[in-house]
Design a protein around this motif. Structure first.
Motif, short mmCIF file in Angstrom:
data_model
loop_
_atom_site.label_atom_id
_atom_site.label_comp_id
_atom_site.label_asym_id
_atom_site.label_seq_id
_atom_site.Cartn_x
_atom_site.Cartn_y
_atom_site.Cartn_z
N ILE A 10 -1.99 -0.74 4.26
CA ILE A 10 -2.11 -1.92 5.13
C ILE A 10 -0.73 -2.32 5.66
O ILE A 10 -0.56 -2.57 6.86
CB ILE A 10 -2.77 -3.09 4.38
N GLY B 268 4.81 -5.08 -0.27
CA GLY B 268 3.85 -3.97 -0.37
C GLY B 268 3.80 -3.27 0.97
O GLY B 268 3.37 -3.86 1.97
N THR C 9 -3.67 -11.69 2.05
CA THR C 9 -4.95 -10.96 2.14
C THR C 9 -5.09 -10.03 0.94
O THR C 9 -6.01 -9.23 0.90
CB THR C 9 -5.00 -10.09 3.42
N1 LIG Z 1 -8.76 -9.18 1.94
C1 LIG Z 1 -9.34 -8.02 2.12
O1 LIG Z 1 -10.41 -7.92 2.71
C2 LIG Z 1 -8.70 -6.78 1.59
C3 LIG Z 1 -7.75 -6.85 0.60
N2 LIG Z 1 -7.14 -5.72 0.15
C4 LIG Z 1 -6.09 -5.86 -0.87
O2 LIG Z 1 -4.88 -5.33 -0.34
C5 LIG Z 1 -4.25 -4.53 -1.34
C6 LIG Z 1 -3.37 -3.49 -0.69
O3 LIG Z 1 -4.17 -2.55 -0.01
P1 LIG Z 1 -3.56 -1.17 0.56
O4 LIG Z 1 -2.39 -1.45 1.40
O5 LIG Z 1 -4.67 -0.41 1.13
O6 LIG Z 1 -3.09 -0.49 -0.80
P2 LIG Z 1 -1.98 0.62 -1.01
O7 LIG Z 1 -2.16 1.12 -2.40
O8 LIG Z 1 -1.98 1.59 0.10
O9 LIG Z 1 -0.61 -0.21 -0.93
C7 LIG Z 1 -0.18 -1.09 -1.93
C8 LIG Z 1 1.33 -1.02 -1.97
O10 LIG Z 1 1.80 -2.00 -2.90
C9 LIG Z 1 2.91 -1.46 -3.58
N3 LIG Z 1 3.17 -2.19 -4.80
C10 LIG Z 1 2.59 -2.06 -6.01
N4 LIG Z 1 3.13 -2.93 -6.89
C11 LIG Z 1 4.08 -3.63 -6.21
C12 LIG Z 1 4.98 -4.66 -6.57
N5 LIG Z 1 5.01 -5.13 -7.81
N6 LIG Z 1 5.80 -5.17 -5.62
C13 LIG Z 1 5.78 -4.68 -4.35
N7 LIG Z 1 4.95 -3.67 -3.96
C14 LIG Z 1 4.11 -3.16 -4.88
C15 LIG Z 1 2.54 0.01 -3.81
O11 LIG Z 1 3.69 0.79 -4.05
C16 LIG Z 1 1.85 0.35 -2.49
O12 LIG Z 1 2.76 0.93 -1.56
C17 LIG Z 1 -5.42 -3.96 -2.17
O13 LIG Z 1 -5.02 -3.63 -3.47
C18 LIG Z 1 -6.43 -5.09 -2.15
O14 LIG Z 1 -6.24 -5.92 -3.27
C19 LIG Z 1 -7.44 -4.49 0.67
C20 LIG Z 1 -8.36 -4.37 1.63
C21 LIG Z 1 -9.13 -5.49 2.15
#
Ligand SMILES: NC(=O)C1=CN([C@@H]2O[C@H](COP(=O)(O)OP(=O)(O)OC[C@H]3O[C@@H](n4cnc5c(N)ncnc54)[C@H](O)[C@@H]3O)[C@@H](O)[C@H]2O)C=CC1
Ligand SMILES: O=C(O)CCC(=O)C(=O)O
Length: 312
Positions: free
Chosen positions: A149, A145, A229
């Motif tokens: 992040i 991903g 995370t």
């Molecule tokens: N532990 C915590 O406090 C936090 C956890 N998160 C989690 O982190 C996740 C990611 O956050 P962001 O980076 O902001 O989201 P984002 O939407 O910017 O990035 C997610 C990426 O994952 C990719 N993706 C989707 N399906 C995929 C797959 N099957 N294989 C590989 N890549 C794939 C997407 O193309 C996208 O580029 C969130 O959905 C949330 O669940 C987010 C913020 C805080």
């Protein structure tokens, strides 16, 4: 306007919502009869624990917007919201730096073991050889991903002199950032088999549930570390436990678990596991940003103005 906030929000966000309407706020409302509170509500603001189900949405005939104080949307029935014509706004990017820094804390913990060394000294020890560890410089970081992040983590890893591999089948929106921050995009197998640290940054959905399982874990190097995370459901915890117990990977840092809070878990008994209570995005800075951003976007929707944070 009646605005219901069912989970923790920072004061700065509450202030903005209060200027528009009557705010019903209780950080534990998600555990209570939320449907009753929503009967006459215009807006619902949640974090990650409120299950915004189809039934809940149907119980809220006046609802005009759902605000998500964070990024992951797996707790919201987006199809039901769409069918009901209710936009969902979220805090895109607001906690990305905090999560990226958490991943560095985890990698540096594995690399340098400061807590163990401190316990050693406080216990009267001074064995310097025992605490010779490794540099992050020159090691390979594998990103599953490469969105908000993932790319912020890459930016930081590049400064540490790490090699960065990324797997993301939907990367185009972040392709420029990946190039700029030195991410070599490749397939999942290459990332898993070459990385010294594998860090998960995907949303939880049908395609990513149990993405990390016995088979994918077996591709990792015996010395490699897994950092999650993203969401607990992305990792099959039983498979991870077995792989860690058998010493087939170096360790794991888990900020998220399939069940939160967890009941007793066999993972608690392992020394090579770092466990934290879903705090990667929970810094003061990220939470002020999140609360203000979501409150502002909810207000925009209630006023009939366009929002750039609507989930597509
Ligand atoms: N532990 C915590 O406090 C936090 C956890 N998160 C989690 O982190 C996740 C990611 O956050 P962001 O980076 O902001 O989201 P984002 O939407 O910017 O990035 C997610 C990426 O994952 C990719 N993706 C989707 N399906 C995929 C797959 N099957 N294989 C590989 N890549 C794939 C997407 O193309 C996208 O580029 C969130 O959905 C949330 O669940 C987010 C913020 C805080
Ligand atoms: O801040 C929180 O409570 C949860 C953060 C999170 O997991 C997210 O933004 O997806």
């Amino acid at each position: 306007m009646k605005i219901v906030v069912s989970e923790l929000i920072w004061e700065e966000g509450l202030q903005i919502l209060s200027e528009l309407g009557n705010v019903v706020y209780d950080a534990n409302l998600w555990k209570q009869d939320l449907a009753r509170e929503l009967v006459d509500a215009d807006a619902l603001v949640v974090r990650n624990q409120t299950r915004v189900t189809r039934e809940l949405i149907q119980a809220a005939p006046r609802l005009k917007v759902i605000g998500r104080l964070g990024v992951g949307l797996d707790n919201i029935d987006l199809a039901a919201a769409r069918e009901a014509g209710i936009p969902v706004v979220y805090a895109r990017n607001a906690n990305a730096i905090s999560v990226a820094e958490y991943v560095f804390a985890a990698m540096l913990t594995f690399a340098r073991r400061l807590e163990e060394a401190t316990a050693h000294v406080k216990g009267g020890g001074w064995n310097r050889r025992l605490y010779t560890r490794m540099e992050l410089y020159g090691k390979t970081l594998g990103l599953i991903g490469t969105g908000e992040i993932g790319t912020r983590l890459a930016y930081r890893a590049q400064a540490f002199g790490m090699k960065i591999l990324g797997y993301d089948p939907f990367v185009p929106p972040y392709e420029v950032a990946c190039t700029e921050f030195g991410v070599q995009l490749t397939d999942l197998k290459t990332v898993l088999s070459q990385a010294d640290f594998v860090s998960l940054h995907v949303p939880l959905n049908n395609a990513t549930r149990n993405l990390i399982n016995r088979e994918t874990l077996s591709l990792m190097k015996p010395s490699a570390y897994l950092i999650n995370t993203a969401r607990g459901g992305v990792v099959n915890e039983e498979d991870l436990y077995n792989v860690l117990r058998e010493g087939k990977i170096g360790g794991a840092a888990l900020d998220v678990l399939a069940q939160e809070p967890p009941q007793d878990s066999p993972l608690f008994k392992l020394d090579n596991v770092i466990l934290t209570p879903h705090i990667a995005g929970l810094t003061e800075e990220a939470q002020v940003k999140t609360s203000v951003l979501v409150a502002q976007e909810v207000v925009k929707i209630l006023r009939g103005e366009p929002s750039s944070c609507v989930v597509r």
